[in-house]
Motif scaffolding. Sequence first.
Motif, mmCIF file in Angstrom:
data_model
loop_
_atom_site.group_PDB
_atom_site.id
_atom_site.type_symbol
_atom_site.label_atom_id
_atom_site.label_comp_id
_atom_site.label_asym_id
_atom_site.label_seq_id
_atom_site.Cartn_x
_atom_site.Cartn_y
_atom_site.Cartn_z
ATOM 1 N N MET A 53 0.850 -1.191 0.000
ATOM 2 C CA MET A 53 0.000 0.000 0.000
ATOM 3 C C MET A 53 0.887 1.243 0.000
ATOM 4 S SD MET A 53 -3.147 1.073 2.572
ATOM 5 C CE MET A 53 -2.230 0.826 4.108
ATOM 6 N N THR A 54 0.616 2.143 -0.945
ATOM 7 C CA THR A 54 1.340 3.412 -1.013
ATOM 8 C C THR A 54 0.401 4.539 -0.608
ATOM 9 O OG1 THR A 54 2.776 2.627 -2.798
ATOM 10 C CG2 THR A 54 2.612 5.010 -2.492
ATOM 11 N N ILE A 55 0.797 5.263 0.428
ATOM 12 C CA ILE A 55 0.015 6.388 0.942
ATOM 13 C C ILE A 55 0.804 7.667 0.697
ATOM 14 C CG2 ILE A 55 -1.072 7.423 2.975
ATOM 15 C CD1 ILE A 55 -1.012 4.625 4.273
ATOM 16 N N ILE A 110 2.752 17.243 -9.334
ATOM 17 C CA ILE A 110 2.364 16.429 -8.194
ATOM 18 C C ILE A 110 1.467 15.267 -8.606
ATOM 19 C CG2 ILE A 110 0.230 17.636 -7.527
ATOM 20 C CD1 ILE A 110 3.079 16.750 -5.162
ATOM 21 N N GLU A 111 0.789 15.423 -9.749
ATOM 22 C CA GLU A 111 -0.142 14.388 -10.205
ATOM 23 C C GLU A 111 0.558 13.062 -10.489
ATOM 24 O OE1 GLU A 111 1.296 16.537 -13.857
ATOM 25 O OE2 GLU A 111 0.608 17.109 -11.856
ATOM 26 N N THR A 112 1.844 13.100 -10.847
ATOM 27 C CA THR A 112 2.556 11.857 -11.154
ATOM 28 C C THR A 112 2.671 10.970 -9.916
ATOM 29 O OG1 THR A 112 4.689 12.935 -10.763
ATOM 30 C CG2 THR A 112 3.876 12.911 -13.018
ATOM 31 N N TYR A 113 2.823 11.583 -8.747
ATOM 32 C CA TYR A 113 2.884 10.818 -7.498
ATOM 33 C C TYR A 113 1.488 10.382 -7.060
ATOM 34 C CZ TYR A 113 7.722 12.327 -7.119
ATOM 35 O OH TYR A 113 9.059 12.537 -7.360
ATOM 36 N N MET A 114 0.521 11.256 -7.244
ATOM 37 C CA MET A 114 -0.851 10.916 -6.859
ATOM 38 C C MET A 114 -1.359 9.714 -7.644
ATOM 39 S SD MET A 114 -2.778 14.564 -6.397
ATOM 40 C CE MET A 114 -2.742 15.405 -4.817
ATOM 41 N N LEU A 141 -9.438 12.891 -8.283
ATOM 42 C CA LEU A 141 -9.277 12.882 -9.737
ATOM 43 C C LEU A 141 -8.187 11.910 -10.182
ATOM 44 C CD1 LEU A 141 -9.558 16.705 -10.530
ATOM 45 C CD2 LEU A 141 -11.176 14.925 -11.208
ATOM 46 N N SER A 142 -7.157 11.760 -9.358
ATOM 47 C CA SER A 142 -6.042 10.875 -9.714
ATOM 48 C C SER A 142 -6.407 9.402 -9.612
ATOM 49 C CB SER A 142 -4.839 11.162 -8.812
ATOM 50 O OG SER A 142 -5.036 10.615 -7.512
#
Length: 385
Positions: free
Chosen positions: A210-212, A277-281, A305-306
């Motif tokens: 799990m990535t938070i 930041i969207e690339t990490y989200m 949205l991500s």
Amino acid sequence: MLNLKVAFFATTSNMDSGASWSLLRMIINLHKNGITPIVFLQKHGNIEEKLNAYNIKYYVIPEYCYDTWIRNIGENINIKYKCKQLVKKYINFVSYLKIKKIVKEEKVNLIHLNGLPTFLGAKVAKNSNIKLVWHIREFMGDDLGLEFVNNQEAKNLISESNAIVVVSNAVGRSFNNFVKNPNKIHVVYNGLEVEKYYKKRKIFSDSNSMTISIIGRLVPQKGQLDLLKAVKYLKDNVKKNTTINIIGASTSYLNVLKKYSKENSLNVNFINYTSHIETYMQKSDVICVCSKKEAFGRVTIEGMLSGACVVGSRSGGTPELIDDSINGYLYGPNNLKELSNILEHIYTNQLEAQRVAEKGQLFAKNNFTDKKNAQNILSLYKKIM
């Protein structure tokens, strides 16, 4: 189409804050609808690159809000402070005269302030008989730890606005008793560039990990330490498979977070703020919004949205965005055990979490576009002009 020349006053000159992104998208879309924008910046910053890219005219004129208009709660008011305050007030007076002259030469019809950490534009509007919209994007004390230097002066100046825009009902309620006429308060939710963040996908591509991610300024009010403590409470088999991304511009608070992570053997990546930041989200299973009191919660909508499953604190504007267990999950403010239980529930109920994430994505896509935001602002302009 409404043909107006509007002077926008920014509160920050860098693109590392939600206020700057919200302002930029609002201006771009208003421009498409006949508004001619002019932007006043308090200092140079990378927002200038964006304004130049869209051929938006701007001026850089110093405005010292801190210590003259707002200040940190508990500020030490000593002789040194008062001397600096006098210098800042003098610079502000000179800047006020410059701004007033430019506004007259540019034949500005309306002034729009993008937050509470700016006020010279309001004084220009008052003394030039120009309509004023004050956009309030903060609670002040609860989220930023700030207060007005002169509470009565602030109350009078803000109350003289023709319209007061707030980014959530929660912010509106907090100012109901502050402004003289609460009927001037209008709730307009922030709008986002949906296509930038939107990605149709499945979370938990690896069901055993799990990535938070948590995104925001590295300050206690944003709750990064709360998330680390909640992850510490997870069962060992869940905790060892959990990776946390803490994303935000580096501050001295970074050392506190690193120390806690190391002492508790947590798997944490510290990532400096990025405009992408969207690339990490889009690679995160869960986005946590652990702020003590978020005025709106731009990260909440970005996370939805991500395609991530969003977990937020039941405080501020966040409950207006998250319908618990429907399009995200809510936990009680400061209830770290409840936050931990929710994270564990998401990990062990991944199909349910996927359904919640999908509903969140649809909700955000349908309700928080920058075009819709601009139309709401445009309607307000028409109402007061």
